[in-house]
Design an enzyme around this catalytic site. Structure first.
Site, PDB file in Angstrom:
ATOM      1  CG  HIS A 101      48.044  40.628  39.066  1.00 17.45           C
ATOM      2  ND1 HIS A 101      47.139  41.521  39.583  1.00 17.45           N
ATOM      3  CD2 HIS A 101      49.244  41.241  39.180  1.00 17.45           C
ATOM      4  CE1 HIS A 101      47.760  42.610  39.990  1.00 17.45           C
ATOM      5  NE2 HIS A 101      49.046  42.461  39.764  1.00 17.45           N
ATOM      6  CE  LYS A 121      48.443  44.332  35.824  1.00 18.07           C
ATOM      7  NZ  LYS A 121      47.806  45.622  36.198  1.00 18.07           N
ATOM      8  CG  ASP A 144      48.261  48.367  34.624  1.00 16.92           C
ATOM      9  OD1 ASP A 144      48.319  47.453  33.788  1.00 16.92           O
ATOM     10  OD2 ASP A 144      48.419  48.194  35.851  1.00 16.92           O
ATOM     11  CE1 TYR A 184      47.623  46.202  41.184  1.00 12.77           C
ATOM     12  CE2 TYR A 184      46.976  47.395  39.199  1.00 12.77           C
ATOM     13  CZ  TYR A 184      47.870  46.581  39.870  1.00 12.77           C
ATOM     14  OH  TYR A 184      49.001  46.158  39.235  1.00 12.77           O
TER      15      TYR A 184
END
Length: 396
Positions: free
Chosen positions: A196, A163, A128, A133
């Site tokens: 997201h 995302k 993921d 991130y």
């Protein structure tokens, strides 16, 4: 869920080598862990095979053959090894055990790559990621090296999620955003692309650090249409959302031509999301659990420090993390805990060959509930979201 026979294609859990014979049928563990869903050999099974109406217009997966139940192996079923999977409403399979790549502060690419390679060696195939991130590049480097080293034979053995960040949550920016993510991942497609948050931010906002004027009205209808285009172009095999409440899912489903395959949300024994899981089950939307062990980086240890979970772990001879993850697994959700420690990665993976008892499940069901990720970054008394209750539509 929770022992009740559930509805929808996403409820047919394919657990290799864990079936029990029932005459001319097989029994497969359902969402609650103890209920058995009867899969009749020689007939199509509504619980396991999506109906024509449930399949989206752009579905290109081969139709199941007459007389073959979904529990039987398809040609590509072995690509995730012995991992249990769930069939999404898109017809694609998602491994139930994954690992996250979010870490703050953001680690060097080399450290992230090595952690992902360690996870692959343990057996993880579901990873993921997200634009937020800044882990897509490291994941891409790891995938390329895994192929080169022979850790995996092909990209098809992996399930990769990324995302759409909030600064790109407008129709004209969705396609450029997924293409940029694919460039960083060095991939032609992702298995799952998620919105997201149900939030739009100004273009320059690359994280959750924002002021009230940075939060803009979100045109969900048009943004979701752009997500559907991502799917139609083959850039994402499945599309979905993250951090959506029942209300926001209801609003989305009212105009979606392709329903979301997944809703990725905070879920663990201290925030069990029963109402949301029941809603998603009824709509054929799979729930994926982020922070299934809580989240120490937010300054909380409410899951791993919970006395009841610790008591169950001690009595069972398991780690506290294993009890929390096994609980989530028995709810039928996919789990994406994050660890860059190979020992903990192995421990988190070792939850498939044992079960919680009905008594233990009932005890966990009595734990007082508390949402950890309230997202105060988006809350302003005179802003678009004036309170956590408003942001989460009362699901607190």
């Amino acid at each position: 869920m929770g022992g009740e026979e559930t509805k929808g294609v996403a409820d047919a859990i394919d657990v290799p080598h864990q079936t029990e014979e029932m005459g001319s049928a097989e029994a497969v563990r359902s969402m609650g862990g103890n209920t058995l869903v009867k899969v009749v050999i020689g007939e199509k099974v509504k619980e396991a095979v999506p109906t024509k109406e449930e399949k989206c217009d752009t579905q290109v997966e081969p139709q199941p053959q007459e007389g073959v139940a979904q529990i039987e192996k398809e040609d590509n079923d072995q690509r995730f090894g012995s991992q249990p999977t769930v069939t999404l409403n898109s017809g694609r399979k998602i491994p139930l055990l994954g690992t996250g790549t979010a870490s703050f502060p953001i680690p060097p690419i080399e450290d992230l790559k090595n952690a992902i390679l360690d996870a692959m060696e343990v057996g993880y195939r579901h990873f993921d990621s997200a634009a937020l991130y800044q882990s897509e590049e490291g994941l891409g480097v790891a995938i390329a090296e895994a192929l080169e080293k022979g850790l995996i034979k092909s990209r098809d053995e992996l399930f990769i999620t990324t995302k759409l960040w909030c600064n790109n949550a407008c129709p004209e920016r969705v396609l450029p955003a997924i293409r940029e993510s694919l460039r960083k991942l060095k991939l032609e497609y992702v298995d799952l692309y998620l919105i997201h948050f149900p939030v739009r931010l100004k273009e320059g906002i690359l994280d959750t650090t924002c002021e009230k004027d940075d939060i803009l009205p979100l045109d969900m209808k048009s943004t979701w249409e752009a997500m559907e285009e991502v799917h139609k172009l083959g850039l994402a095999k499945s599309i979905g959302v993250s951090n959506f409440t029942c209300k926001k899912l209801t609003d989305l489903l009212a105009h979606a031509k392709i329903p979301p395959a997944v809703n990725q949300v905070e879920m663990h024994p201290v925030w069990q999301q029963k109402k949301l899981r029941d809603f998603c089950s009824d709509k054929g939307i799979h729930v994926s659990a982020y922070s299934p062990l809580g989240a120490k980086e937010w300054g909380f240890d409410v899951v791993l420090g919970n006395a009841l979970i610790n008591d169950i772990a001690h009595a069972k001879g398991k780690s506290v993390a294993q009890i929390a993850l096994r609980w989530g697994f028995e709810q039928g959700v996919s789990l994406i805990p994050k660890s860059f420690n190979k020992g903990r990665l192995k421990q988190n993976f070792a939850i498939l060959d044992w079960q919680l008892t009905e008594e233990e499940l009932q005890k966990i069901g009595t734990i007082p509930q508390k949402r950890i990720a309230t997202m105060p970054e988006f809350i302003f008394p005179d802003g678009m979201f004036k309170s956590p209750e408003e942001f989460w539509d009362g699901e607190m």
